[in-house]
Structure formats: C-alpha cells, structure tokens
Motif scaffolding. Structure first.
Motif, PDB file in Angstrom:
ATOM      1  N   HIS A   1       8.175   0.784  -9.898  1.00  0.00           N
ATOM      2  CA  HIS A   1       9.061   1.851 -10.388  1.00  0.00           C
ATOM      3  C   HIS A   1       9.721   2.670  -9.284  1.00  0.00           C
ATOM      4  N   GLN A   2       9.251   2.622  -8.048  1.00  0.00           N
ATOM      5  CA  GLN A   2       9.803   3.393  -6.923  1.00  0.00           C
ATOM      6  C   GLN A   2       9.852   4.898  -7.209  1.00  0.00           C
ATOM      7  N   ARG A   3       8.815   5.423  -7.817  1.00  0.00           N
ATOM      8  CA  ARG A   3       8.733   6.864  -8.060  1.00  0.00           C
ATOM      9  C   ARG A   3       7.283   7.262  -8.279  1.00  0.00           C
ATOM     10  N   CYS A   4       7.033   8.578  -8.179  1.00  0.00           N
ATOM     11  CA  CYS A   4       5.688   9.092  -8.451  1.00  0.00           C
ATOM     12  C   CYS A   4       5.447   9.053  -9.956  1.00  0.00           C
ATOM     13  N   PRO A   5       4.290   8.568 -10.414  1.00  0.00           N
ATOM     14  CA  PRO A   5       4.049   8.488 -11.860  1.00  0.00           C
ATOM     15  C   PRO A   5       3.886   9.841 -12.529  1.00  0.00           C
ATOM     16  N   VAL A   6       3.589  10.902 -11.760  1.00  0.00           N
ATOM     17  CA  VAL A   6       3.363  12.226 -12.351  1.00  0.00           C
ATOM     18  C   VAL A   6       4.620  13.077 -12.310  1.00  0.00           C
ATOM     19  N   THR A   7       5.262  13.151 -11.151  1.00  0.00           N
ATOM     20  CA  THR A   7       6.416  14.038 -10.984  1.00  0.00           C
ATOM     21  C   THR A   7       7.746  13.319 -11.146  1.00  0.00           C
ATOM     22  N   GLY A   8       7.780  12.001 -10.955  1.00  0.00           N
ATOM     23  CA  GLY A   8       9.030  11.267 -11.018  1.00  0.00           C
ATOM     24  C   GLY A   8       9.838  11.302  -9.743  1.00  0.00           C
ATOM     25  N   TYR A   9       9.260  11.876  -8.651  1.00  0.00           N
ATOM     26  CA  TYR A   9       9.991  11.930  -7.387  1.00  0.00           C
ATOM     27  C   TYR A   9      10.169  10.526  -6.816  1.00  0.00           C
ATOM     28  N   ALA A  10      11.325  10.284  -6.195  1.00  0.00           N
ATOM     29  CA  ALA A  10      11.588   8.987  -5.569  1.00  0.00           C
ATOM     30  C   ALA A  10      10.544   8.703  -4.496  1.00  0.00           C
ATOM     31  N   THR A  11       9.923   7.525  -4.554  1.00  0.00           N
ATOM     32  CA  THR A  11       8.798   7.196  -3.673  1.00  0.00           C
ATOM     33  C   THR A  11       8.885   5.734  -3.270  1.00  0.00           C
ATOM     34  N   GLU A  12       8.478   5.455  -2.029  1.00  0.00           N
ATOM     35  CA  GLU A  12       8.390   4.088  -1.545  1.00  0.00           C
ATOM     36  C   GLU A  12       6.968   3.818  -1.075  1.00  0.00           C
ATOM     37  N   LEU A  13       6.718   2.542  -0.723  1.00  0.00           N
ATOM     38  CA  LEU A  13       5.356   2.168  -0.350  1.00  0.00           C
ATOM     39  C   LEU A  13       4.901   2.854   0.927  1.00  0.00           C
ATOM     40  N   GLN A  14       5.837   3.194   1.825  1.00  0.00           N
ATOM     41  CA  GLN A  14       5.413   3.848   3.053  1.00  0.00           C
ATOM     42  C   GLN A  14       4.980   5.294   2.834  1.00  0.00           C
ATOM     43  N   HIS A  15       5.193   5.815   1.628  1.00  0.00           N
ATOM     44  CA  HIS A  15       4.745   7.168   1.324  1.00  0.00           C
ATOM     45  C   HIS A  15       3.285   7.207   0.857  1.00  0.00           C
ATOM     46  N   LEU A  16       2.634   6.045   0.765  1.00  0.00           N
ATOM     47  CA  LEU A  16       1.213   6.001   0.392  1.00  0.00           C
ATOM     48  C   LEU A  16       0.357   6.356   1.606  1.00  0.00           C
ATOM     49  N   VAL A  17      -0.542   7.317   1.423  1.00  0.00           N
ATOM     50  CA  VAL A  17      -1.416   7.772   2.508  1.00  0.00           C
ATOM     51  C   VAL A  17      -2.861   7.584   2.055  1.00  0.00           C
ATOM     52  N   LYS A  18      -3.586   6.691   2.713  1.00  0.00           N
ATOM     53  CA  LYS A  18      -4.990   6.461   2.355  1.00  0.00           C
ATOM     54  C   LYS A  18      -5.845   7.601   2.876  1.00  0.00           C
ATOM     55  N   LEU A  19      -6.803   8.024   2.041  1.00  0.00           N
ATOM     56  CA  LEU A  19      -7.698   9.128   2.375  1.00  0.00           C
ATOM     57  C   LEU A  19      -9.072   8.571   2.684  1.00  0.00           C
ATOM     58  N   TYR A  20      -9.665   9.058   3.754  1.00  0.00           N
ATOM     59  CA  TYR A  20     -11.001   8.612   4.171  1.00  0.00           C
ATOM     60  C   TYR A  20     -11.939   9.810   4.147  1.00  0.00           C
ATOM     61  N   THR A  21     -12.903   9.777   3.216  1.00  0.00           N
ATOM     62  CA  THR A  21     -13.878  10.850   3.103  1.00  0.00           C
ATOM     63  C   THR A  21     -15.045  10.609   4.048  1.00  0.00           C
ATOM     64  N   PRO A  22     -15.843  11.624   4.344  1.00  0.00           N
ATOM     65  CA  PRO A  22     -17.016  11.418   5.234  1.00  0.00           C
ATOM     66  C   PRO A  22     -17.988  10.375   4.713  1.00  0.00           C
TER      67      PRO A  22
END
Length: 361
Positions: A338-359
C-alpha cells in the motif's frame, strides 16, 4: 592547470561541439527535477492520503508519462530533449546515419527513425533503471530478513542475480565514464552511449535555428482557425491541447529549475543544523487516525500488541513517518503493498521501517 583544463573543452574535430560542462549540466538537469517533483508528490500524499495518495504510489508511472509528453514535444519541434534545448543544444544525425544534411533546421525535427529511437532511450531507459533499482532493494530486504524464502532452485538464481548486479551496474557506469573521457579528449562525437545508440550527436543551436524558432512562433500565432470537417477540427483541437499541456509543463519546469538552488540550500548540512536547533521541542501527540476504509486497523489497548495482526509483536519495527510500532513481517508486507502507514495513512516506503532492539533481545 586552468589553461590546460580549458583546452579539454575545445572542439577538436567539430567547431559546433558543446563543451563537456554543457553536456554534463544538461544530463544532470532532469535528475535534479525528479527529486523535486517526488518531494511535492510526497507532501501532497501526506496532506491528504485518501485524495492524493495515488500520486505517491504511482509516481514513477506518472512521471514517465509526463516525461514522455515533454520529450516528444521538444524532439518534434526543437530536435532536442528538454534539458538539451534548455542549454541551447540540438541533436543532429551522425554522418552516414541516413544522409541528413548538417544544415537541417532544428524546427524540422529529427528523421522518424532517430526520433523514436531517441524518445525511447530518453524515457524508457531511466524508467527501467529506476524500477530495477527498486526491485534490487526489495529483494535484498527480503533476503536479509527471510521474507517469503524461495525454493532451492530459484534461491540460487535469486542469490546469483543479487550478487551479479553490483558488477553489472559498475560496468554500466564505467561505460558512460569512458565515453565521457573519450569525448573530453576529442576521440568521440558524443559523450553518452545512449546518443550513439540513437545515431545522433549534440551541437549548439545556430543563429538560423533561433530565427526559425521565432518565425515558427509568429506563424503559430497568426494561423487561422480550421474550417474543415468536424473530424479535422477535433484533430486540430487535440493537437493544440497536447501542445498546450507540453508547453505548460516545459514552462513550469523551466521556471522550477531556478528554485532547485533553493532546495539544495534547504537540504544542505548547514541549514539542517539550524532546523534541528529550531525544532528541538517536545514530541507532539500521535496523529489523528484517518478513515482509510475497511482495511484500516484499530489501535489495540495493549501497547505490546501489533495493530495489524492483534497479537504480541514479534521483531518490533517502527515507522519513522508516524512512530507506530508493528511486527516486522506485518508492516513489511503492508507497506510493500500500500505504500502508506496503516494507522495514519502517511506516505511510507520500505526504507522508513526501523527495527527496534530491546535489552531482552
């Protein structure tokens, strides 16, 4: 050194040959226009995803269509592409490439064979190259995180393609660099292999060409209205409409080129430091949820639950465009489709994904 460098721009075999600085400048013009238009499409998509989101999702196709119309207009009327005409250049057929006289005016256009060949190379090659780069980026992303792992036979071809692409791209760029070096040294008539494939070379516009352009404008203004059949009138109106769209697009691009320097300054490192100092304020609240249809997810009550699959998140991944966190596999497949955020609908690409690493991880 400056005097020696100046000799490199001299036209060794041809007096009307443009310098290397002119041809490189016209090559970089469209590459500077594309990011500016892409940024405009992104701003529109973020302002109203439901109405303008298709500009972002189909930007490559829309841009290619506009580029096709623009280059067709200039090739047929100026014997040059838009950036070539902007820098006062035109295309002429190589000697022995159809026997066209060198004195052919720019307003006459190129011969049909060279015209369509030039049009395909100007429009189709950049489009395919952009699509290939996006495909490579997506395949590498899927390979790194094992999204949709391929079968054993396909996997070998898949990995071989990813491994061979950097060398193919290196050979492609080296081909262009060697051609430019030959052009600087006067060993070639053209600075780009694409011009050689089109069977043309670049020369400067002459005084006769400029006079022909002015006469053509005067004739177009004084042309009488067609009085033939309804079909002929419709064809004439269609040609005028297409010409008007191409002229408006070319005029807009010509004016927009002068604002590219402002964009370069805006995104410069010095200006970005100033912007960071002015925007060092507390984070705003989350954006208001937009009604994007039946597929829009509802935010769960628990913060550890993914809004897409409604299960405990696995491989937490945040979107830099909105800040919401999802499962990596869920949000990767959604953004890819869909090239957008599923919650806000903002235009998004795959490079906008940021993986989070918890302790704990």
């Amino acid at each position: 050194m400056a005097e020696r460098g100046a000799h490199l721009t001299a036209a060794f075999p041809y007096a009307d040959r443009p310098s290397i600085f002119e041809v490189v400048a016209q090559d970089s013009l469209m590459s500077a226009v594309r990011p500016a238009l892409q940024h405009m499409a992104k701003v529109l998509a973020e302002s109203n995803p439901g109405r303008y989101g298709f500009f972002w999702r189909w930007f490559d196709e829309i841009y290619t269509l506009l580029d096709l119309l623009l280059q067709q207009h200039y090739l047929s009327g100026c014997s040059a592409s838009f950036p070539e005409n902007f820098y006062g250049l035109k295309r002429v057929v190589l000697r022995g490439g159809g026997g066209e006289p060198r004195g052919r005016p720019a307003t006459a256009g190129l011969p049909p064979q060279h015209h369509w060949r030039s049009l395909c190379l100007l429009v189709l090659v950049p489009y395919l190259k952009t699509k290939l780069e996006k495909l490579i980026s997506r395949l590498r992303e899927e390979d790194d995180y094992s999204i949709h792992p391929p079968s054993s036979c396909w996997k070998r071809c898949y990995r071989a393609f990813l491994a061979a692409y950097p060398f193919v791209n290196l050979a492609w760029e080296g081909w262009f660099l060697s051609q430019q070096l030959c052009y600087i040294l006067g060993k070639a008539q053209h600075h780009s292999p694409l011009l050689r494939l089109a069977g043309v070379r670049l020369v400067r516009l002459t005084a006769e060409d400029l006079q022909a352009f002015e006469e053509k404008r005067l004739v177009a203004r004084a042309a009488p209205q067609p009085s033939g059949s309804l079909k002929e009138r419709a064809q004439s109106a269609g040609k005028k409409a297409l010409g008007g769209v191409a002229f408006s697009l070319s005029t807009g691009l010509s004016v927009g080129v002068f604002f590219l320097q402002f964009l370069e300054w805006w995104y410069s490192s010095e200006n970005q430091e100033t912007i960071k100092s002015l925007t060092a304020l507390p984070a705003p609240p989350p954006p208001v949820h937009l009604d994007l249809g039946a597929d829009a997810p509802l935010l769960p009550r628990l913060k550890t639950v993914c809004p897409l699959c409604h299960k405990i998140r696995a491989n937490d991944t945040a979107l830099s465009t909105s800040g919401f966190v999802f499962c990596y596999r869920c949000i990767y497949n959604y953004v890819k489709r869909h090239q957008r955020c599923p919650v806000t609908g903002y235009a998004t690409e795959l490079q906008h994904l940021v993986k989070l690493y918890t302790p704990e991880n």
